[in-house]
Enzyme design. Structure first.
Site, short mmCIF file in Angstrom:
data_model
loop_
_atom_site.label_atom_id
_atom_site.label_comp_id
_atom_site.label_asym_id
_atom_site.label_seq_id
_atom_site.Cartn_x
_atom_site.Cartn_y
_atom_site.Cartn_z
N PHE A 124 14.23 18.28 2.78
CA PHE A 124 13.05 18.94 1.99
C PHE A 124 13.31 18.40 0.34
O PHE A 124 13.67 19.35 0.05
CB PHE A 124 11.92 19.67 2.38
CG PHE A 124 10.83 19.12 1.97
CD1 PHE A 124 9.93 18.94 2.90
CD2 PHE A 124 10.14 19.72 0.90
CE1 PHE A 124 8.62 18.46 2.67
CE2 PHE A 124 9.10 20.06 0.79
CZ PHE A 124 7.85 18.71 1.77
N ASP A 195 15.18 27.87 5.59
CA ASP A 195 13.54 27.29 5.56
C ASP A 195 13.31 27.12 6.50
O ASP A 195 14.05 26.03 7.54
CB ASP A 195 13.85 26.29 4.30
CG ASP A 195 11.95 25.71 4.36
OD1 ASP A 195 11.78 25.10 4.98
OD2 ASP A 195 12.01 24.90 3.21
N TYR A 220 0.70 26.32 7.08
CA TYR A 220 -0.25 25.20 7.50
C TYR A 220 -0.35 24.36 8.55
O TYR A 220 -0.65 23.02 9.22
CB TYR A 220 -0.68 25.17 5.56
CG TYR A 220 0.46 24.43 5.05
CD1 TYR A 220 1.00 22.65 5.22
CD2 TYR A 220 1.15 25.15 4.36
CE1 TYR A 220 1.95 22.20 4.11
CE2 TYR A 220 2.00 24.60 3.28
CZ TYR A 220 2.41 23.62 3.55
OH TYR A 220 3.17 23.30 2.62
N LYS A 221 1.85 24.47 9.09
CA LYS A 221 2.15 23.27 9.62
C LYS A 221 1.82 23.51 11.48
O LYS A 221 0.52 23.82 11.88
CB LYS A 221 3.15 23.07 8.91
CG LYS A 221 3.59 22.07 7.84
CD LYS A 221 4.51 22.07 7.46
CE LYS A 221 5.21 21.57 5.94
NZ LYS A 221 6.52 21.51 5.78
N ARG A 369 6.90 10.00 12.29
CA ARG A 369 6.87 11.22 12.70
C ARG A 369 5.93 11.35 14.46
O ARG A 369 4.51 10.97 13.28
CB ARG A 369 7.18 11.40 11.59
CG ARG A 369 8.21 11.90 11.07
CD ARG A 369 8.10 13.50 10.62
NE ARG A 369 7.30 13.79 9.39
CZ ARG A 369 7.19 14.73 8.90
NH1 ARG A 369 8.09 16.47 8.84
NH2 ARG A 369 6.03 15.20 8.29
C1 LIG Z 1 6.54 21.52 4.36
C2 LIG Z 1 7.74 21.59 3.61
C3 LIG Z 1 7.97 22.96 2.88
C4 LIG Z 1 6.39 22.83 1.42
O1 LIG Z 1 6.44 23.58 0.36
P1 LIG Z 1 5.15 23.85 -0.09
O2 LIG Z 1 5.58 25.19 -1.15
O3 LIG Z 1 4.39 24.46 0.56
O4 LIG Z 1 4.49 22.44 -0.25
C5 LIG Z 1 9.47 22.68 2.22
N1 LIG Z 1 10.52 22.50 2.75
C6 LIG Z 1 10.10 22.47 4.01
C7 LIG Z 1 11.25 22.24 4.71
C8 LIG Z 1 9.11 21.75 4.20
O5 LIG Z 1 8.62 21.20 5.59
#
Ligand SMILES: *Cc1c(COP(=O)(O)O)cnc(C)c1O
Length: 410
Positions: A124, A195, A220-221, A369
């Site tokens: 990401f 992560d 939030y996911k 997805r």
């Molecule tokens: C959604 C996601 C993030 C999001 O980071 P935010 O700081 O909440 O925007 C980070 N790493 C991964 C792998 C994600 O899927």
């Protein structure tokens, strides 16, 4: 497999009852719970009560009387069993990106001689951006090494200062063997930050048993905490003592209300906090976490794999001649809780689906997805989704969306 068979699977599903825990829009097939989870049934009134009563009437008294002060830690303790951690190892604070900074910067600062910072290709983007920023800030000549997922293990050396790894890849849903990789990192003395954004609430995790010391993730996911809800940070009990925060705010002070002149770090997981917590957002996160109460992650995993296997089976039957190539692992052991397909017209197809009240999402390049969220997703939802995709492809109705400008978020 026919729709009626899927209906029978739903009727026999031991996790069917958890759908009642959510307020779901009628007639919507939601396959984006891996980007933004749905609203838990009691969350709106709970957040409203925090606003109108605790804040509106209680005002400053809310910090003690409504326990705002301990909410971040209580939410962390509630999350702990979902990720295989124990009380006192998890706190909700800031965003995932900020927590990645806090953990990685502290660990990189600590390593005196090692220069390589390892992360996987196709991670990401925020993870890599944050590492670049830390390298620049520390000015110690660290070097970012970006290697394909399959080569992480062989890239670990005595010169590796840190590995930042994502357990489940956000594009393909491919899942790493966290226990094994953590062991490999340890064997060469490399701290690893995991992560967990696409893992917590999606797949079983055993952070303690797998000897994981540091992890972050968003709520939030899959955890249904609401837009932008507070992220969590985990430090194992054994790693806590040796960890010194780089952002030394008053919420991470050993004696916060002593208002001392100098900084002294807390000896608890509070050391990952910085400043005043986001109470409203924490209420959302807390409700989302509580939607997993009395639900075993093994039962979630079992249903997740059944739903995603069904998706693959139906897609191969009905979609493969329309140019859909599976991007997710066929091997269930390596699959997180989403199904992705490569398709040259993925963006237009995604828009055509949204117009039909089916919500997946699109990620560059060429990836469609579909998040699999067993707490509220039914087998018939998967059947209906594939049926609508097949219809869009056969009727060619996706063509109307071909020239629509790509928006920032889909
Ligand atoms: C959604 C996601 C993030 C999001 O980071 P935010 O700081 O909440 O925007 C980070 N790493 C991964 C792998 C994600 O899927």
């Amino acid at each position: 497999m026919e729709r009626i068979d899927c209906k029978a699977l739903d009727d026999a599903c031991p996790l069917a009852w958890t759908r009642e825990r959510f307020d779901l829009p009628d007639d919507l097939l939601y396959f984006d719970g891996n980007s933004l989870g749905v609203l838990p049934a009691g969350a709106a009134s709970d957040i409203a009560q925090t606003v109108t009563e605790e804040w509106g009437q209680g005002l400053i008294r809310g910090w003690l009387e409504a326990d705002w002060f301990t909410l971040a830690r209580r939410a962390g303790d509630a999350l702990a069993p979902i990720i295989g951690a124990t009380e006192g190892e998890v706190v909700l604070t800031d965003s995932t990106s900020v927590n990645i900074f806090k953990l990685c910067a502290a660990l990189m600062k600590r390593s005196a001689t090692r220069k390589h910072v390892l992360m996987e290709k196709d991670n990401f983007p925020t993870d890599g951006y944050i590492l670049e920023g830390i390298i620049d800030l520390l000015g110690r000549g660290h070097e970012l090494q970006i290697v394909p997922r399959a080569e992480i293990e062989s890239a670990l050396t005595k010169n590796t200062a840190l590995a930042l790894l994502t357990h489940v890849n956000y594009r393909t849903g491919e899942m790493f063997d966290m226990a094994e990789l953590t062991r490999s990192c340890r064997s060469v003395g490399v701290p690893v930050v995991w992560d967990l954004c696409h893992s917590a609430g999606a797949v079983p995790l055993q952070l303690n048993d797998w000897d994981v010391d540091y992890a972050v993730g968003c709520t939030y996911k899959f955890l249904n905490g609401g837009p932008g809800s507070t992220s969590y940070a985990y430090i194992s009990r054994s790693a806590l003592e040796g960890f010194s925060p780089v952002i030394t705010g008053w919420f991470s002070h050993a004696n916060q209300f002593g208002f001392e002149e100098g900084y002294r770090e807390a000896d608890s997981i509070n050391k990952m906090q910085v400043g005043t917590p986001q109470v409203l957002s924490l209420r959302g996160a807390f409700n989302g976490i509580m939607s997993y109460t009395n639900v075993s992650m093994e039962s979630v995993r079992d249903k997740s794999l059944k739903l995603s296997s069904l998706f693959i089976e139906l897609a191969e039957e009905r979609l493969s001649h329309h140019g859909f190539d599976l991007a997710s692992p066929r091997d269930a052991k390596k699959r997180g809780s989403q199904i992705s397909f490569y398709h040259d017209e993925g963006y237009a197809i995604c828009q055509a689906l949204i117009a039909r009240n089916v919500i997946p999402d699109y990620r560059e390049p060429r990836i469609l997805r579909f998040g699999i969220t067993p707490l509220y997703m039914r087998y018939v939802d998967v059947w209906d989704c594939v049926d609508i995709i097949a219809d869009i492809m056969e009727a060619g109705s996706w063509r109307a969306f071909r020239s629509s400008p790509k928006s920032a978020v889909t």
